[in-house]
Design an enzyme around this catalytic site. Structure first.
Site, PDB file in Angstrom:
ATOM      1  N   ARG A 222       0.837  -1.210   0.000  1.00 28.31           N
ATOM      2  CA  ARG A 222       0.000   0.000   0.000  1.00 28.31           C
ATOM      3  C   ARG A 222       0.870   1.257   0.000  1.00 28.31           C
ATOM      4  NH1 ARG A 222      -4.907  -0.298  -1.735  1.00 28.31           N
ATOM      5  NH2 ARG A 222      -5.458   1.521  -0.508  1.00 28.31           N
TER       6      ARG A 222
ATOM      7  N   THR B 188      -4.880   6.538  -3.306  1.00 27.12           N
ATOM      8  CA  THR B 188      -5.780   6.242  -4.425  1.00 27.12           C
ATOM      9  C   THR B 188      -5.849   7.405  -5.404  1.00 27.12           C
ATOM     10  OG1 THR B 188      -7.091   4.797  -3.010  1.00 27.12           O
ATOM     11  CG2 THR B 188      -8.142   5.569  -5.025  1.00 27.12           C
TER      12      THR B 188
ATOM     13  N   HIS C  10      -3.781  -1.504  -8.606  1.00 30.14           N
ATOM     14  CA  HIS C  10      -4.651  -1.835  -7.475  1.00 30.14           C
ATOM     15  C   HIS C  10      -3.857  -2.709  -6.516  1.00 30.14           C
ATOM     16  CE1 HIS C  10      -7.990  -3.410  -5.106  1.00 30.14           C
ATOM     17  NE2 HIS C  10      -7.393  -4.586  -5.232  1.00 30.14           N
TER      18      HIS C  10
END
Length: 151
Positions: free
Chosen positions: A87, A93, A117
Site C-alpha cells: 500500500r 488512491t 490496485h
C-alpha cells in the site's frame, strides 16, 4: 512479523503505457517474492465480484467498464508485512495526493487512471487472491538470496 500474501493488479492504463516492468521492479527491489503472475482481460463477472463492495456507488459501472477494457497483470506477492508495505509502495488512491516516490505519485495523474490496485487488508487480500487465482497457479519457491532479505 509473519509472512503474508497480497494481491496487486496493474490496470489496463498501466499495461497500455508499458509500465509492467517498472512496477514489477519496484516490488522485487523492495525484496518481495512474486508467487503468482498472469495477464488477462477480466470478464464483467470477475470485475463485478472484485469491485462488489462498490456496487451501490455511482462510479461502480465505470470501474467495471474500465477494468474490463483491456489486459490486466494480476500478481500475488509474498513477504513480511507485504500488505501494508505494498500500500505504501502504491501510494494514495488519488494520484494528486500520492507522495512522490510511490507508484501512483510517480506514474499516475487521474483517479480514474491510477495504474494499479492493491489489497487494502488481510481479509481483502485473501478474497482477491482466491478470486483471481486458482491454488495451482501460485508457486511456493525459495529465492537464492532469501538469507539477505530477512533475519
Amino acid at each position: 512479523m509473519t509472512l503474508e500474501r497480497t494481491f496487486v493488479a496493474i490496470k489496463p492504463d498501466g499495461v497500455q503505457r508499458g509500465l509492467i516492468a517498472e512496477i514489477l521492479g519496484r516490488f522485487e527491489t523492495k525484496g518481495f517474492k512474486l508467487v503468482g503472475l498472469k495477464q488477462l482481460t477480466p470478464s464483467k463477472e470477475l470485475a463485478e465480484k472484485h469491485y462488489g463492495v462498490h456496487k451501490d456507488r455511482p462510479f461502480f459501472s465505470g470501474l467495471v467498464d474500465f477494468i474490463t477494457s483491456g489486459p490486466v497483470v494480476a500478481m500475488v506477492w509474498e513477504g513480511e508485512g507485504v500488505i501494508a508495505s505494498a500500500r505504501k509502495l502504491i501510494g494514495a488512491t488519488k494520484p494528486l495526493e500520492a507522495e512522490p516516490g510511490t507508484i501512483r505519485g510517480d506514474l499516475a495523474v487521474n483517479i480514474g487512471r491510477n495504474v494499479i490496485h492493491g489489497s487494502d487488508g488481510s481479509d481483502t487480500a485473501v478474497f482477491e487472491i482466491n478470486l483471481w487465482f486458482q491454488e495451482n497457479e501460485l508457486v511456493d519457491w525459495n529465492p537464492s538470496d532469501q538469507a539477505w532479505r530477512v533475519e
